[in-house]
Design an enzyme around this catalytic site. Sequence first.
Site, PDB file in Angstrom:
ATOM      1  CB  CYS A  15      -0.946  -0.008   1.191  1.00  0.00           C
ATOM      2  SG  CYS A  15      -2.250  -1.256   1.027  1.00  0.00           S
ATOM      3  CG  ASP A  50     -16.996   3.533   4.138  1.00  0.00           C
ATOM      4  OD1 ASP A  50     -16.365   2.682   4.789  1.00  0.00           O
ATOM      5  OD2 ASP A  50     -17.852   4.278   4.628  1.00  0.00           O
ATOM      6  CG  ASP A  51     -12.844   0.061   4.459  1.00  0.00           C
ATOM      7  OD1 ASP A  51     -11.670   0.358   4.205  1.00  0.00           O
ATOM      8  OD2 ASP A  51     -13.367   0.249   5.562  1.00  0.00           O
ATOM      9  CG  ASP A  67      -6.455  -3.235  -1.927  1.00  0.00           C
ATOM     10  OD1 ASP A  67      -5.404  -2.774  -2.403  1.00  0.00           O
ATOM     11  OD2 ASP A  67      -6.977  -2.815  -0.886  1.00  0.00           O
ATOM     12  N   GLY A 138     -10.265 -14.139 -13.385  1.00  0.00           N
ATOM     13  CA  GLY A 138      -9.346 -13.036 -13.190  1.00  0.00           C
ATOM     14  C   GLY A 138      -8.747 -12.565 -14.496  1.00  0.00           C
ATOM     15  CG  HIS A 139      -7.136  -9.327 -17.206  1.00  0.00           C
ATOM     16  ND1 HIS A 139      -7.471  -9.951 -18.389  1.00  0.00           N
ATOM     17  CD2 HIS A 139      -6.415  -8.229 -17.547  1.00  0.00           C
ATOM     18  CE1 HIS A 139      -6.987  -9.252 -19.400  1.00  0.00           C
ATOM     19  NE2 HIS A 139      -6.337  -8.202 -18.917  1.00  0.00           N
TER      20      HIS A 139
END
Length: 349
Positions: A15, A50-51, A67, A138-139
């Site tokens: 992060c 917000d999350d 994320d 997914g990718h």
Amino acid sequence: MSVCNLLEFSESGGCGCKIPPQMLTNILKTTQQKNTVKNNDILLGFETSDDCAIYNFGGKKLLFSTDFFSSTVSSPYLFGKIAAANALSDIYATGGRPLIVNSILAFPPDDIPMPYIEKMIEGAQEVMAECGATVVGGHTIKNAQPLYGFAVIGEVEDAHIRQNNTPRNHDLVIITKPLGIGIISNALKVGRLSEAELPESTLEIMSRVNRIGYTLAQHPGVSAMTDITGFGLAGHLSELVDNTGFNVSIDGDAVPVIEGVEALSLAVTKNPSGTYNNISRYARFVKYEADISDALRLILHDPQTNGGLLFTVDEETYRDHILPLFEAEQSDHYVIGTISAGQGQIIIK
């Protein structure tokens, strides 16, 4: 198998690789302005940073979050565990549970051996299995910097939805992990530490899943909740009290720090960096009423990757329900401050 160090490919890991907060604010503002499609089933979107987004789907409340980031560690298996735990954390911080996920994977195929990618997937899948989340697709793309993460769909009961800006007066402020994950990642990257030197307790903190958020949200006395990530403790405290009519008072001596981090902080935290971006962005919120160390000032703004939960709760609920919950789970928590009437300040005492 040929050997590589994932940290050698990371410009800034985890992060800590977030763009500066003010630039992100401008991006979100522009996106909102250009977003002309209205949908009354969107219950929460950009409004409060917000999350999760919350979507009303046939009476069920669905959560959606994304994320991904570059590695904070050299071990591909540990990187996979951290990436998965971090992606699921937003769901738990909103009071929900994860359902299905799509993976987001990017790496340089000529430089990262395939067994490393398999170890990343293995670590991530271990976490997903523990949490009952199913990877459904997914990718994957080529990219000079390895990136890993997930888009997650979860669900939450109406009564259990928790946001990041709904504290109540006189609430306790509690976090569930000690700070310093970003500083440890920096120390690993510059060679001041090796992963072999890290104690098991630190590795556990770095990869622990914030599943307890699902249970916390079932108690009405828990008024607000978020997870501590790239904007550091101070940044997420600012979200807690900005435009709410409250202040938050933090006892600097009560803020937990991972063992060894304070001694490393000044040596490995450089300017410019995510920490200094956070210090600049959130300076208007923070008021120091105590003479704290330069190291602790950095730690308060240190970007956390898969950091702990930050939540507020009244004292009676804490005494009767939350304290016994953490004792039963044999899980850490730290009471670091209180909420009071004010103008959105973070007061460090």
